[in-house]
Design a protein around this motif. Structure first.
Motif, PDB file in Angstrom:
ATOM      1  N   LEU A  38     -22.155 -30.911   3.778  1.00  0.00           N
ATOM      2  CA  LEU A  38     -21.363 -31.899   3.010  1.00  0.00           C
ATOM      3  C   LEU A  38     -19.643 -31.608   2.877  1.00  0.00           C
ATOM      4  O   LEU A  38     -19.084 -32.621   2.618  1.00  0.00           O
ATOM      5  N   ALA A  39     -19.616 -30.435   2.766  1.00  0.00           N
ATOM      6  CA  ALA A  39     -18.313 -30.030   2.538  1.00  0.00           C
ATOM      7  C   ALA A  39     -17.009 -30.439   3.810  1.00  0.00           C
ATOM      8  O   ALA A  39     -16.029 -30.442   3.460  1.00  0.00           O
ATOM      9  N   VAL A  40     -17.936 -30.622   4.960  1.00  0.00           N
ATOM     10  CA  VAL A  40     -17.116 -30.826   6.116  1.00  0.00           C
ATOM     11  C   VAL A  40     -17.179 -32.320   6.542  1.00  0.00           C
ATOM     12  O   VAL A  40     -16.581 -32.830   7.509  1.00  0.00           O
ATOM     13  N   THR A  41     -18.265 -32.769   6.431  1.00  0.00           N
ATOM     14  CA  THR A  41     -18.612 -34.126   6.801  1.00  0.00           C
ATOM     15  C   THR A  41     -19.594 -34.888   5.912  1.00  0.00           C
ATOM     16  O   THR A  41     -20.257 -34.117   5.113  1.00  0.00           O
ATOM     17  N   ASP A  42     -19.584 -36.110   6.168  1.00  0.00           N
ATOM     18  CA  ASP A  42     -20.458 -37.000   5.421  1.00  0.00           C
ATOM     19  C   ASP A  42     -21.760 -37.274   6.060  1.00  0.00           C
ATOM     20  O   ASP A  42     -21.744 -38.041   6.955  1.00  0.00           O
ATOM     21  N   MET A  43     -22.803 -36.996   5.594  1.00  0.00           N
ATOM     22  CA  MET A  43     -24.019 -36.735   6.196  1.00  0.00           C
ATOM     23  C   MET A  43     -24.992 -37.245   5.115  1.00  0.00           C
ATOM     24  O   MET A  43     -25.126 -36.782   4.069  1.00  0.00           O
ATOM     25  N   ASN A  44     -25.745 -38.193   5.496  1.00  0.00           N
ATOM     26  CA  ASN A  44     -26.886 -38.675   4.810  1.00  0.00           C
ATOM     27  C   ASN A  44     -28.005 -37.655   4.591  1.00  0.00           C
ATOM     28  O   ASN A  44     -28.167 -37.054   5.470  1.00  0.00           O
ATOM     29  N   TYR A  45     -28.562 -37.474   3.309  1.00  0.00           N
ATOM     30  CA  TYR A  45     -29.382 -36.425   2.753  1.00  0.00           C
ATOM     31  C   TYR A  45     -30.907 -36.519   3.699  1.00  0.00           C
ATOM     32  O   TYR A  45     -31.262 -35.593   4.309  1.00  0.00           O
ATOM     33  N   PHE A  46     -31.260 -37.625   3.898  1.00  0.00           N
ATOM     34  CA  PHE A  46     -32.429 -37.957   4.826  1.00  0.00           C
ATOM     35  C   PHE A  46     -32.136 -37.613   6.452  1.00  0.00           C
ATOM     36  O   PHE A  46     -33.178 -37.244   6.995  1.00  0.00           O
TER      37      PHE A  46
END
Length: 178
Positions: A38-46
């Motif tokens: 998450l520090a480098v990209t916006d990714m959904n947890y699921f």
């Protein structure tokens, strides 16, 4: 991000996870890996969890339990695959990983070398565990009793904020000759 239709995005994100695991160079917990991603990209947890499961099923990553947590590590097969596929990671993401990674890793190591938790046994009985972990090995652990949730939380907060001072004091008291 569309999970079902964009296979290029799927591949990019899986390779990104492999890339980060390879950079870490050691076992890492699920939460720590997620925070680094998450520090480098916006990714959904699921989606992240699904990518991780896919990578484990395909033997790019291995998972194992240690000290009541699941740790993940890239396999040799994962490294080989990464060397062939890392070019699909967008350059800007690679740059973010490479330039910000040292700061994030130091922060990750600082946060995860000091661990504290409390477990309720009853309404007025809590077991508090405080640890110091170095390279995924517990080098110090103490368990104590707390008579209320507030006291347990206070011990956890105190350990998390002051372990660098408390730990040497405990060691000194334990090694003092009388």
């Amino acid at each position: 991000m569309k999970l079902s239709s964009d296979s290029e995005t799927l591949a990019e994100n899986k390779v990104l996870i492999l890339y980060i695991l390879n950079k870490v160079g050691k076992s890492i917990s699920n939460d720590s890996l997620l925070n680094l991603v998450l520090a480098v990209t916006d990714m959904n947890y699921f989606y992240f969890q699904q990518f991780l499961l896919d990578l484990i099923e395909n033997k790019y990553i291995v998972s194992y339990d240690k000290d009541n947590s699941t740790l993940y590590e890239i396999t040799d097969f994962g490294r080989e695959t990464l060397s062939l596929t890392q070019d699909i990671i967008p350059g800007i993401i690679k740059l973010r990983v490479d330039s910000n990674f040292k700061d994030e890793l130091v922060s990750f190591e600082d946060k995860h070398s000091v661990v504290a938790e409390y477990i309720p046994r009853s309404e007025d009985n809590y077991t508090v565990t405080c640890k110091i972990i170095d390279n995924n090995d517990t080098i110090f652990e103490v368990k104590t009793f707390a008579g209320s949730r507030e006291k347990a939380k206070n011990i956890v907060d105190n350990w998390n904020n002051n372990a660098d001072r408390i730990y040497p004091e405990i060691l000194s008291a334990l090694t003092k000759e009388k």
